[in-house]
Design an enzyme around this catalytic site. Structure first.
Site, PDB file in Angstrom:
ATOM      1  N   ASP A  94       1.101  -1.741   0.208  1.00 22.23           N
ATOM      2  CA  ASP A  94       0.021  -0.052   0.721  1.00 22.23           C
ATOM      3  C   ASP A  94       1.069   0.604  -0.110  1.00 22.23           C
ATOM      4  O   ASP A  94       1.871   1.616   1.047  1.00 22.23           O
ATOM      5  CB  ASP A  94      -1.003  -0.171   1.228  1.00 22.23           C
ATOM      6  CG  ASP A  94      -1.981   0.788   1.333  1.00 22.23           C
ATOM      7  OD1 ASP A  94      -1.707   1.935   0.684  1.00 22.23           O
ATOM      8  OD2 ASP A  94      -2.893   1.023   1.872  1.00 22.23           O
ATOM      9  N   LEU A 100       0.960   2.670   6.678  1.00 23.31           N
ATOM     10  CA  LEU A 100       0.486   1.904   7.596  1.00 23.31           C
ATOM     11  C   LEU A 100      -0.422   3.625   7.989  1.00 23.31           C
ATOM     12  O   LEU A 100      -0.533   4.265   8.264  1.00 23.31           O
ATOM     13  CB  LEU A 100       1.002   2.719   9.084  1.00 23.31           C
ATOM     14  CG  LEU A 100       0.202   2.885  10.235  1.00 23.31           C
ATOM     15  CD1 LEU A 100      -1.031   0.871  10.368  1.00 23.31           C
ATOM     16  CD2 LEU A 100       1.168   2.522  11.475  1.00 23.31           C
ATOM     17  N   HIS A 101      -1.848   3.172   7.671  1.00 26.27           N
ATOM     18  CA  HIS A 101      -3.084   4.588   7.415  1.00 26.27           C
ATOM     19  C   HIS A 101      -4.233   3.979   7.908  1.00 26.27           C
ATOM     20  O   HIS A 101      -4.432   3.011   8.638  1.00 26.27           O
ATOM     21  CB  HIS A 101      -3.518   5.204   5.988  1.00 26.27           C
ATOM     22  CG  HIS A 101      -3.438   3.848   5.429  1.00 26.27           C
ATOM     23  ND1 HIS A 101      -5.480   3.963   5.288  1.00 26.27           N
ATOM     24  CD2 HIS A 101      -2.603   2.786   4.407  1.00 26.27           C
ATOM     25  CE1 HIS A 101      -5.098   2.464   4.211  1.00 26.27           C
ATOM     26  NE2 HIS A 101      -3.657   2.371   4.748  1.00 26.27           N
ATOM     27  N   GLY A 102      -5.178   4.900   8.846  1.00 26.70           N
ATOM     28  CA  GLY A 102      -6.702   4.209   8.961  1.00 26.70           C
ATOM     29  C   GLY A 102      -6.847   3.095   8.055  1.00 26.70           C
ATOM     30  O   GLY A 102      -7.512   1.816   9.539  1.00 26.70           O
TER      31      GLY A 102
END
Length: 165
Positions: A11, A15-17
């Site tokens: 991705d 690191l995200h929601g």
């Protein structure tokens, strides 16, 4: 004993929601490793790491490693660690696998469209370097699939690329 890697995701956003809310619980992971040379050791690494730790919200252990460092230390992982690895591109994942990191599958999330890339799925665009990396991953017996959320059916990346060629 090999590290307990329960999920590996590509991705560009790292690191995200969506990783915190959707993929971490679905994978059963309790540890998230962001594997990215720039985020681990680059000039803006402190800022990037702070933003990602905030996204994680303290709900799981979060670590940041370069590809080479993760290859060197992965065998020191504790058995109780259920590890989720997130990389920004398939080349880094191929390097991890070739470096001995026991990744069993690769989930492809967001690889945005840029000049020179071809869109093969709603959120996935690739170029020849990406295809080469996915082929290196496949040569090691690891399947890479596009799946944006756990409720979607996974579709093999190289098949999508062939259909789009």
């Amino acid at each position: 004993m090999a590290a307990n890697i329960v999920w590996c995701r590509i991705d560009e956003r790292l690191l995200h929601g969506q990783v915190k809310i959707t993929w971490m619980p679905a994978s059963g992971a309790n540890t998230c490793i962001v594997c990215n040379d720039e985020v681990a050791e680059g000039p803006t690494s402190e800022f990037a790491q702070a933003a990602m730790r905030a996204s994680a919200g303290g709900e799981f252990k979060t670590s940041f490693y370069s590809v080479d460092k993760l290859c060197a230390i992965i065998d020191k992982a504790k058995p109780e660690q259920k590890i989720f690895i997130v990389c920004s591109n398939p080349t880094d994942v191929a390097r991890l696998i070739e470096g001995g990191v026991p990744i069993k599958q690769v989930n492809v999330g967001n690889m945005h469209f840029h000049d020179g890339k071809t869109q093969i799925a709603k959120t996935v665009s690739v170029d020849s370097r990406d295809i080469s990396a996915f082929e290196r991953i496949a040569a090691k017996g690891v399947v890479s699939t596009v799946q944006n959320t756990p409720d979607q059916d996974p579709v093999e990346v190289l098949e999508l690329a062939k259909q789009s060629a």
